[in-house]
Design an enzyme around this catalytic site. Structure first.
Site, PDB file in Angstrom:
ATOM      1  N   GLN A 227       0.829  -1.198   0.000  1.00  0.00           N
ATOM      2  CA  GLN A 227       0.000   0.000   0.000  1.00  0.00           C
ATOM      3  C   GLN A 227       0.866   1.251   0.000  1.00  0.00           C
ATOM      4  O   GLN A 227       1.828   1.371   0.751  1.00  0.00           O
ATOM      5  CB  GLN A 227      -0.920   0.017   1.224  1.00  0.00           C
ATOM      6  CG  GLN A 227      -1.988  -1.052   1.226  1.00  0.00           C
ATOM      7  CD  GLN A 227      -3.081  -0.806   0.185  1.00  0.00           C
ATOM      8  OE1 GLN A 227      -3.225   0.295  -0.334  1.00  0.00           O
ATOM      9  NE2 GLN A 227      -3.859  -1.834  -0.101  1.00  0.00           N
ATOM     10  N   GLU A 277      -1.555 -16.078  -3.724  1.00  0.00           N
ATOM     11  CA  GLU A 277      -1.063 -14.950  -4.518  1.00  0.00           C
ATOM     12  C   GLU A 277      -0.442 -15.462  -5.812  1.00  0.00           C
ATOM     13  O   GLU A 277       0.244 -16.478  -5.831  1.00  0.00           O
ATOM     14  CB  GLU A 277      -0.032 -14.149  -3.717  1.00  0.00           C
ATOM     15  CG  GLU A 277       0.756 -13.127  -4.493  1.00  0.00           C
ATOM     16  CD  GLU A 277      -0.113 -12.070  -5.146  1.00  0.00           C
ATOM     17  OE1 GLU A 277       0.209 -11.676  -6.280  1.00  0.00           O
ATOM     18  OE2 GLU A 277      -1.114 -11.645  -4.529  1.00  0.00           O
ATOM     19  N   ASN A 327      -8.347  -9.010  -1.776  1.00  0.00           N
ATOM     20  CA  ASN A 327      -7.750  -7.709  -2.081  1.00  0.00           C
ATOM     21  C   ASN A 327      -7.144  -7.798  -3.477  1.00  0.00           C
ATOM     22  O   ASN A 327      -5.929  -7.775  -3.647  1.00  0.00           O
ATOM     23  CB  ASN A 327      -6.685  -7.368  -1.032  1.00  0.00           C
ATOM     24  CG  ASN A 327      -6.110  -5.976  -1.219  1.00  0.00           C
ATOM     25  OD1 ASN A 327      -6.688  -5.141  -1.909  1.00  0.00           O
ATOM     26  ND2 ASN A 327      -4.963  -5.724  -0.617  1.00  0.00           N
ATOM     27  N   CYS A 355      -9.526  -0.756  -4.366  1.00  0.00           N
ATOM     28  CA  CYS A 355      -9.125   0.625  -4.622  1.00  0.00           C
ATOM     29  C   CYS A 355      -9.976   1.239  -5.729  1.00  0.00           C
ATOM     30  O   CYS A 355      -9.846   2.420  -6.038  1.00  0.00           O
ATOM     31  CB  CYS A 355      -7.647   0.698  -5.003  1.00  0.00           C
ATOM     32  SG  CYS A 355      -7.251  -0.173  -6.537  1.00  0.00           S
TER      33      CYS A 355
END
EC number: 2.1.1.35
Length: 367
Positions: A227, A277, A327, A355
């Protein structure tokens, strides 16, 4: 009107459009007895501001192109549009969100370029070599610089000359005042190139940065996602913890976990953390972070979530309560990931971090 109120109204419009679409799709009204915001069928909390709003970026990407004076060896940010052919590259000193350290490294990279006999690469088909600069910093003041270089048809010995030149400039030359912790060099023939496509070459210094976040040391590699506002990230992850309700009887499923920050930060509250991931180097960072902080109840898996998730959920469903946190990148979740989440009855809570809630997030929620 404050920035927080503008953002609040923007999120409210997104939710209103989503509710309207769902009602039309299902042919029923969305009703709930829970608290809700005016004009909505759900509760929309106020915007939580970041405690740091100036100089907060821990990563900046600087382009190389023609400046206002026409010099093609200018390092900064673009103004104008490609359509109007009005693009110009300007210094970033006036941007309040860019730290002084980032500006300093960019200015010295420009000094290096202007004394280098090698031309910059403005357009791939026009030739040239030197390309953009990425600067990453942590709260301790450590600085990582990553320089991208188009090799064109250069021989390896000529490439080595350029690597040695930029290394010398930032270690013993004028650029030494930047006090870099590490300098990376990447040969790239594409607009964006991952470590797997073209490895980052460490010219000198430490291979990673470590950032302090929520009492943990987070390992950050050159291309790892983190971030951009560290203080704001701490607020975000505390909010995720509060909303998730994770406890000692819970398995936390961290989908699109990146460097594992969410999972690692919540590991002390959960029975187990399972992270997935796509970027293998990010998974290595996540495992390194967990080990460095003495956290033993985390597993991180590299690969496509839509392939790993179904089998992982199948092995964990018996008698466990699962909280899932997603996310994803701006492209959103693969529909098979959404399907796997929906098919897992053990998932009692889903936290979606986005986002860009007006884009693919809306599609994922509808799915």
């Amino acid at each position: 009107m404050t920035q927080e109120s503008v953002k609040f109204e923007a999120q409210k419009r997104i939710l209103w459009r989503l509710e309207s679409y769902l009602q039309k799709l299902n042919g029923v009204s969305v009703t709930t007895s829970a608290p809700r915001a005016e004009g909505l069928s759900c509760l929309l909390h106020p915007i939580i501001p970041s405690p740091v709003i100036n100089g907060y970026r821990n990563k900046s990407t600087f382009s190389v192109n023609r400046g206002p004076d026409g010099n093609p060896k200018t390092v900064g940010y673009y103004l104008g549009t490609w359509r109007d052919r009005s693009i110009v590259c300007v210094w970033s000193n006036h941007l309040k969100n860019i730290p002084e350290k980032h500006n300093q490294v960019a200015q010295y990279y420009e000094v290096f370029l202007r004394q280098s006999p090698v031309e910059p690469c403005l357009l791939f088909h026009e030739g040239g070599y030197w390309r953009e600069l990425i600067v990453r910093t942590n709260s301790q003041g450590h600085t990582m610089a990553i320089i991208t270089f188009h090799p064109q048809e250069l021989r390896q010995e000529d490439l080595n000359v350029q690597k040695e030149a930029v290394k010398k400039f930032f270690t013993t030359g004028p650029g030494a005042v930047c006090d870099l912790s590490s300098l990376y060099f990447q040969e790239s023939t594409m607009t964006r190139c991952s470590h797997q496509q073209s490895p980052y070459q460490l010219l000198f210094g430490e291979p990673h940065l470590f950032e302090d976040l929520l009492g943990l040391k987070i390992c950050i590699s050159p291309d790892a996602f983190f971030q951009i506002n560290t203080a704001g990230a701490e607020v975000l992850y505390r909010t995720v913890r509060e909303l998730s309700g994770v406890n000692s009887n819970t398995i936390l499923l961290d989908i699109c976990c990146g460097t594992g920050v969410i999972g690692v930060s919540l590991a002390q509250y959960a029975s187990q953390v399972l992270g997935i991931e796509l970027v293998e180097q990010a998974v290595e960072d996540a495992r390194r972070t967990a080990a460095f902080n003495g956290i033993t109840n985390c597993e991180f898996h590299a690969g496509r979530a839509e392939k790993i998730l179904p089998q992982l959920l199948k092995s964990k469903e018996d008698g466990h309560f699962i909280v899932a946190v997603v996310n994803p990148a701006r492209a959103g979740l693969h529909y098979q990931v959404v399907q796997a989440i929906r098919n897992c009855r053990a998932i009692r809570t889903l936290i979606f971090v986005s986002c860009k809630p007006h884009g693919e997030t809306t599609r994922n929620i509808i799915e």
